[in-house]
Write an enzyme that holds these catalytic residues in place. Sequence first.
Site, mmCIF file in Angstrom:
data_model
loop_
_atom_site.group_PDB
_atom_site.id
_atom_site.type_symbol
_atom_site.label_atom_id
_atom_site.label_comp_id
_atom_site.label_asym_id
_atom_site.label_seq_id
_atom_site.Cartn_x
_atom_site.Cartn_y
_atom_site.Cartn_z
ATOM 1 N N ASP A 227 0.837 -1.205 0.000
ATOM 2 C CA ASP A 227 0.000 0.000 0.000
ATOM 3 C C ASP A 227 0.875 1.259 0.000
ATOM 4 O O ASP A 227 2.095 1.198 0.259
ATOM 5 C CB ASP A 227 -0.902 -0.047 1.252
ATOM 6 N N ASP B 174 -10.816 2.053 -3.364
ATOM 7 C CA ASP B 174 -11.377 1.847 -2.024
ATOM 8 C C ASP B 174 -12.898 1.953 -2.051
ATOM 9 O O ASP B 174 -13.558 1.626 -1.069
ATOM 10 C CB ASP B 174 -10.814 2.881 -1.049
HETATM 11 C C1 DGJ Z 1 -5.842 1.865 1.844
HETATM 12 C C2 DGJ Z 1 -6.224 0.608 1.108
HETATM 13 O O1 DGJ Z 1 -6.727 0.912 -0.157
HETATM 14 C C3 DGJ Z 1 -7.235 -0.160 1.944
HETATM 15 O O2 DGJ Z 1 -7.672 -1.282 1.254
HETATM 16 C C4 DGJ Z 1 -6.588 -0.527 3.255
HETATM 17 O O3 DGJ Z 1 -5.522 -1.408 3.021
HETATM 18 C C5 DGJ Z 1 -6.100 0.710 3.969
HETATM 19 N N1 DGJ Z 1 -5.276 1.524 3.141
HETATM 20 C C6 DGJ Z 1 -5.332 0.344 5.225
HETATM 21 O O4 DGJ Z 1 -4.757 1.409 5.851
#
Ligand code: DGJ
EC number: 3.2.1.22
Length: 732
Positions: free
Chosen positions: A471, A540
């Site tokens: 991430d 997301d």
């Molecule tokens: C952003 C990601 O897109 C989410 O799926 C998740 O992993 C969060 N970060 C966690 O902080």
Amino acid sequence: MGLPSVGLLAFGWATPALAGVAVDPGGKVFRLDGGHVTYAFGVDDKGYLQPLYWGPEIDAQAPLQARVSTELSGFDPAGMQTAQEFPGQGEGLVTDPGIKVTFADGNRDLVLKYRAHRIEGAVLAIELADIARPLSVTLRYAIDESTGVVTRSATVRNDGRQPVRVEALASATLTLPGASDYRLHFLSGRHAAEWSQHTVPLSPALTVLESRRGSVGHGNQPWLAISRQGQTTEEAGPVWFGALGWSGSFRLSAQADNIGRVRVAAGFNSYDFAWSLKPGEALDTPPFYAGYSPGGFGGASRAFHRFQMARIIPGGERAPLRPVLYNSWEATAFDVTAEGQIKLAERAARLGVERFVVDDGWFGERHDDKAGLGDWTVNPRKFPQGLKPLIDKVHALGMSFGLWFEPEMVNRDSALYRAHPDWVLNFPGRPRTEGRNQLVLNLARTDVRDHLLGVLDKLLRENDIQFIKWDYNRNWTEPGWPEAGADQQRVYVDYVRNLYHILAELRRRHPGVEIETCSGGGGRIDTGIMALTDQAWTSDNTDPFDRLGIQDGFTMAYAPAVMMAWVTDAPNWANGRTTSLDFRFLSAMQGGLGIGADLTKWNDAEAATAGRWIAAYKGIRATVQRGDLYRLVRPVSGADQTATVYVAPDRGQAVLFAMQRGSQWKDQWAPLRLAGLDPARTYAVRVLGGGALPEGIPARASGAWWMNQGLNLRLRGDYVGVGLVFEAVKQL
Ligand code: DGJ
């Protein structure tokens, strides 16, 4: 990350199969042929390298020839009017250059002319050199024989005795002949709202698609397409497209010049960038992939998907299918414990999930988003015996195990930051602006790079992990690298190169580990990171209706093979919308299926429904992930209906997803005509996940029938959908 290879290489015009690279006997005209596409350029009498042709394949005898341009008027001298394959910024160039430099003595005039060419395997290398100074640019070209996608890159080399400041460097510049009806298409967005589609006329107004963020970001994608108004539709007409394989700040520009020719430039973002090229040093660009399709946006995206699957995604055509994944984020957020995750894992396994991923919150003092990033050690209170009991349990349940990381970031409240406050991007004496309470580690520094590689390598050696979710949750603010002094603007390139180095090295040392690219959803998806990762977290925003638009945009550029989609809880966190579990599954099954719901709250009926959909998905996922995607009814803004069909490469199976936002009394879909089937074969149809066929749909018919007569659907209700599976019937 090499250039893709092509099968057949031919010298001279007598090219029987029109595939590969050919140079005319005079060494003046160069052409690449493959996938029914021809791309040609040549040297004119003054030594300029000129673009000659890019479009449907033309015969081997085509009279391609570069002609010297004359001046248009005193305001547009000949040098400026000559479209060049890769112009230096010099001689009064007024369109975007391939390269702009300043020599040590202040000279800023660079005029590149042809010097030599070489054929290196399947790659055609053309060397250009400045008319007076020892600076050269090598252009590299390769064409994919199946799709006609041309891979281009450039290398600038300083053979002088003084450093040269490179201020702009493109991977490629491209030209299309004059016309007034070109349209430019691109993708843009923001966090949790990525992949929106935009169309503008290609006009004398320069259109710039860029990221200045250090990373790709959620804004403009490093991808574009050019169509012709009135000629191009979803399934017909010319489309030229291109994508830059780079995960940092980029710049793609397009403009109609003073006689309507389209000029495209794509490469490093020149904004805030500079690279001091030392004597004897060379600087390489990332690849730019350029394609043409006569088959509309659908034809273009299918060709590019096929290219990505064969040439970019690790493993190529042998890459494993995406397993059905469970991810804990929306269920537990930072509240991650061994028992809590085991509970989720037991339930996930019962549904048929194949990979269990623990998201954020397992490490350091990470109880919310204010602390812990940088400290990649297991939190002893959450996991008193380390990760092993959980990993063993996940494996015993028959699933592979994955873990979340955000290696490039650090919270101020972390042991790493306390020990190395100088490791972040910063300008001394200036604020260090935080995003989500975190700062960006300066990966351009080799000590930071080596530290991260060491930490990740150790974790993978000590734990039986099969998958990393990588991430990246903010972009750059103060992009300083104080230790690099006057040369610190190279941070934009060194950072990304070191990111690629870590990813490549981890893959080499741990070949069994797969990696997902994620950046707050789809903030770092491009054909550069695609070469080093196995899948991408698309957004997301997990609302299944919003996802239809997101997926439509994503697939304009990138393959469903890497597009992950989760079924999460309703109401959705992003927009509060409530939809049925069936609708959520039908939406998520159009990519790599994952589950992100809190399974401890699901009742038996919901679990049974999910189990049925997951089993059904396993029967079609090869077609969805590796097949040809036809976007039959596109979810343009406000659309009530959306339909996609995925066709297996051997055309033995096709899967139709028809999704409806709402309907009125007696509303009926326009006939849904399938595409991509074999007209002569008979296909039997069944409902995905089981159930009776909707009224009026025959149980079997020929491909010709499904594609020409089509099927009439009537769905009742809001946020409803149906999946239909067409299987070719074996002839006895
Ligand atoms: C952003 C990601 O897109 C989410 O799926 C998740 O992993 C969060 N970060 C966690 O902080």
